[in-house]
Design a protein around this motif. Structure first.
Motif, PDB file in Angstrom:
ATOM      1  N   THR A 147       0.863  -1.170   0.000  1.00 13.82           N
ATOM      2  CA  THR A 147       0.000   0.000   0.000  1.00 13.82           C
ATOM      3  C   THR A 147       0.901   1.222   0.000  1.00 13.82           C
ATOM      4  OG1 THR A 147      -1.642   1.260   1.257  1.00 13.82           O
ATOM      5  CG2 THR A 147      -0.206  -0.181   2.520  1.00 13.82           C
ATOM      6  N   GLY A 148       0.561   2.204  -0.819  1.00 16.30           N
ATOM      7  CA  GLY A 148       1.390   3.395  -0.906  1.00 16.30           C
ATOM      8  C   GLY A 148       1.635   3.802  -2.336  1.00 16.30           C
ATOM      9  N   ALA A 149       2.769   4.444  -2.585  1.00 10.16           N
ATOM     10  CA  ALA A 149       3.098   4.967  -3.903  1.00 10.16           C
ATOM     11  C   ALA A 149       3.423   3.825  -4.864  1.00 10.16           C
ATOM     12  CB  ALA A 149       4.277   5.926  -3.807  1.00 10.16           C
ATOM     13  N   VAL A 150       2.700   3.767  -5.967  1.00  9.52           N
ATOM     14  CA  VAL A 150       2.847   2.653  -6.910  1.00  9.52           C
ATOM     15  C   VAL A 150       4.266   2.581  -7.469  1.00  9.52           C
ATOM     16  CG1 VAL A 150       2.058   1.707  -9.114  1.00  9.52           C
ATOM     17  CG2 VAL A 150       0.402   2.685  -7.516  1.00  9.52           C
ATOM     18  N   THR A 153      17.017  -2.640   2.366  1.00  8.38           N
ATOM     19  CA  THR A 153      16.698  -1.810   1.206  1.00  8.38           C
ATOM     20  C   THR A 153      15.884  -0.595   1.620  1.00  8.38           C
ATOM     21  OG1 THR A 153      16.723  -3.744  -0.254  1.00  8.38           O
ATOM     22  CG2 THR A 153      15.561  -1.790  -1.048  1.00  8.38           C
ATOM     23  N   MET A 154      14.928  -0.791   2.522  1.00 12.01           N
ATOM     24  CA  MET A 154      14.095   0.317   2.993  1.00 12.01           C
ATOM     25  C   MET A 154      14.909   1.342   3.781  1.00 12.01           C
ATOM     26  SD  MET A 154      10.682  -1.711   4.188  1.00 12.01           S
ATOM     27  CE  MET A 154       9.896  -0.199   4.781  1.00 12.01           C
ATOM     28  N   ARG A 155      15.872   0.859   4.574  1.00 10.42           N
ATOM     29  CA  ARG A 155      16.689   1.782   5.351  1.00 10.42           C
ATOM     30  C   ARG A 155      17.612   2.599   4.446  1.00 10.42           C
ATOM     31  NH1 ARG A 155      16.524  -2.527   9.177  1.00 10.42           N
ATOM     32  NH2 ARG A 155      18.363  -3.503   8.250  1.00 10.42           N
ATOM     33  N   GLU A 156      18.143   1.954   3.420  1.00  9.28           N
ATOM     34  CA  GLU A 156      19.073   2.632   2.523  1.00  9.28           C
ATOM     35  C   GLU A 156      18.370   3.566   1.542  1.00  9.28           C
ATOM     36  OE1 GLU A 156      21.185  -0.530   0.680  1.00  9.28           O
ATOM     37  OE2 GLU A 156      22.110  -1.201   2.556  1.00  9.28           O
ATOM     38  N   ASN A 157      17.174   3.169   1.116  1.00 10.71           N
ATOM     39  CA  ASN A 157      16.410   3.955   0.138  1.00 10.71           C
ATOM     40  C   ASN A 157      14.961   4.047   0.605  1.00 10.71           C
ATOM     41  OD1 ASN A 157      18.509   4.197  -2.078  1.00 10.71           O
ATOM     42  ND2 ASN A 157      18.401   1.981  -1.829  1.00 10.71           N
ATOM     43  N   PRO A 158      14.649   4.989   1.499  1.00 10.87           N
ATOM     44  CA  PRO A 158      13.286   5.079   2.026  1.00 10.87           C
ATOM     45  C   PRO A 158      12.250   5.186   0.912  1.00 10.87           C
ATOM     46  CG  PRO A 158      14.770   6.500   3.264  1.00 10.87           C
ATOM     47  CD  PRO A 158      15.547   6.000   2.086  1.00 10.87           C
ATOM     48  N   VAL A 159      11.168   4.425   1.073  1.00  9.34           N
ATOM     49  CA  VAL A 159      10.102   4.410   0.078  1.00  9.34           C
ATOM     50  C   VAL A 159       8.772   4.757   0.737  1.00  9.34           C
ATOM     51  CG1 VAL A 159      11.200   2.768  -1.488  1.00  9.34           C
ATOM     52  CG2 VAL A 159       9.828   1.911   0.411  1.00  9.34           C
ATOM     53  N   ARG A 160       7.856   5.318  -0.058  1.00  8.32           N
ATOM     54  CA  ARG A 160       6.527   5.661   0.448  1.00  8.32           C
ATOM     55  C   ARG A 160       5.604   4.456   0.283  1.00  8.32           C
ATOM     56  NH1 ARG A 160       5.323  10.225  -3.485  1.00  8.32           N
ATOM     57  NH2 ARG A 160       6.586   8.813  -4.736  1.00  8.32           N
ATOM     58  N   VAL A 161       5.955   3.388   0.993  1.00 11.13           N
ATOM     59  CA  VAL A 161       5.252   2.117   0.858  1.00 11.13           C
ATOM     60  C   VAL A 161       5.177   1.445   2.219  1.00 11.13           C
ATOM     61  CG1 VAL A 161       5.353  -0.198  -0.151  1.00 11.13           C
ATOM     62  CG2 VAL A 161       6.022   1.772  -1.523  1.00 11.13           C
ATOM     63  N   GLN A 162       4.042   0.866   2.523  1.00 12.77           N
ATOM     64  CA  GLN A 162       3.908  -0.086   3.616  1.00 12.77           C
ATOM     65  C   GLN A 162       3.562  -1.421   2.962  1.00 12.77           C
ATOM     66  OE1 GLN A 162       5.336   1.795   6.276  1.00 12.77           O
ATOM     67  NE2 GLN A 162       3.980   0.454   7.411  1.00 12.77           N
ATOM     68  N   HIS A 163       4.094  -2.516   3.497  1.00 12.16           N
ATOM     69  CA  HIS A 163       3.852  -3.778   2.824  1.00 12.16           C
ATOM     70  C   HIS A 163       3.901  -4.961   3.779  1.00 12.16           C
ATOM     71  CE1 HIS A 163       8.148  -2.775   2.582  1.00 12.16           C
ATOM     72  NE2 HIS A 163       8.346  -4.057   2.798  1.00 12.16           N
ATOM     73  N   VAL A 164       3.372  -6.070   3.271  1.00  6.96           N
ATOM     74  CA  VAL A 164       3.404  -7.354   3.957  1.00  6.96           C
ATOM     75  C   VAL A 164       4.117  -8.322   3.021  1.00  6.96           C
ATOM     76  CG1 VAL A 164       2.024  -9.242   4.913  1.00  6.96           C
ATOM     77  CG2 VAL A 164       1.255  -6.872   5.189  1.00  6.96           C
TER      78      VAL A 164
END
Length: 202
Positions: free
Chosen positions: A54-57, A94-105
């Motif tokens: 969920t978040g930025a496609v 990956t999320m820590r190095e390149n923050p993304v506007r996404v939440q996921h499972v």
């Protein structure tokens, strides 16, 4: 007052009988407009894992491509499958190095069995038996909390995921327009799409 979230959608995940079920609605929103009624929000990662977002496609698609590349590179170099906990660790890094506007499972199955992970914005990881996220997540969680059992069958888990997404779609403006359900085992990811969650929720 219900707090608005930029992560407008509903995603759920469940561990079931040695497998993982991931599901989402199919609506993509842009502000107050329905941008798509056929959005894909569940993607395979390698041969035996999948991610619901969920978040930025664009951010989600970029994350999926990165993780897919990491899995294939690992398999090529080591001639062995990456474990799901290792994939979760790569995802968090990956999320820590390149923050993304996404939440996921993230869910998958390896030699040790099924695994389901949730992540926070800083890349923190939690393994869960079931999870929900997005603007419809609180409603979906209510359904999962009430109905989930550790001995749930795969078919019952798919139906439960459908009911959770359908319930969220009734209350959340950013969720709706059908259902996507992925069933993950140790060999493959099977993804089905439906115009109506009732197709699997009954």
């Amino acid at each position: 007052m219900v707090q608005e979230t930029e992560f407008g959608t509903t995603i759920v995940g469940l561990v079931a009988d040695g497998r993982v079920v991931l599901a989402s609605d199919r609506r993509a929103s842009a502000g107050g407009m329905v941008a798509s009624k056929r959005a894909d929000k569940v993607f395979p990662i390698g041969d035996r894992a999948a991610l619901a977002f969920t978040g930025a496609v664009g951010d989600a698609q970029g994350l999926v491509r990165t993780l897919e590349s990491e899995v294939r590179l690992y398999e090529t170099r080591r001639n062995a499958a990456m474990s799901v906990p290792a994939l979760a660790s790569v995802t968090a890094s990956t999320m820590r190095e390149n923050p993304v506007r996404v939440q996921h499972v993230l869910g998958g199955v390896d030699a040790d069995g099924p695994h389901l992970y949730t992540f926070d914005a800083a890349g923190g990881v939690l393994e869960q038996p079931y999870a929900a996220d997005g603007s419809g997540g609180p409603t979906a969680y209510g359904v999962l909390e009430n109905e989930y059992r550790e001995d749930v069958s795969v078919e019952a888990a798919r139906a439960l995921a459908g009911r959770a997404v359908a319930a969220a779609s009734e209350r959340d403006l950013a969720s709706g327009n059908g259902l996507a359900v992925a069933t993950v085992d140790e060999k493959s990811v099977e993804l089905d799409r439906y115009d109506d969650p009732a197709a699997v929720a009954s």
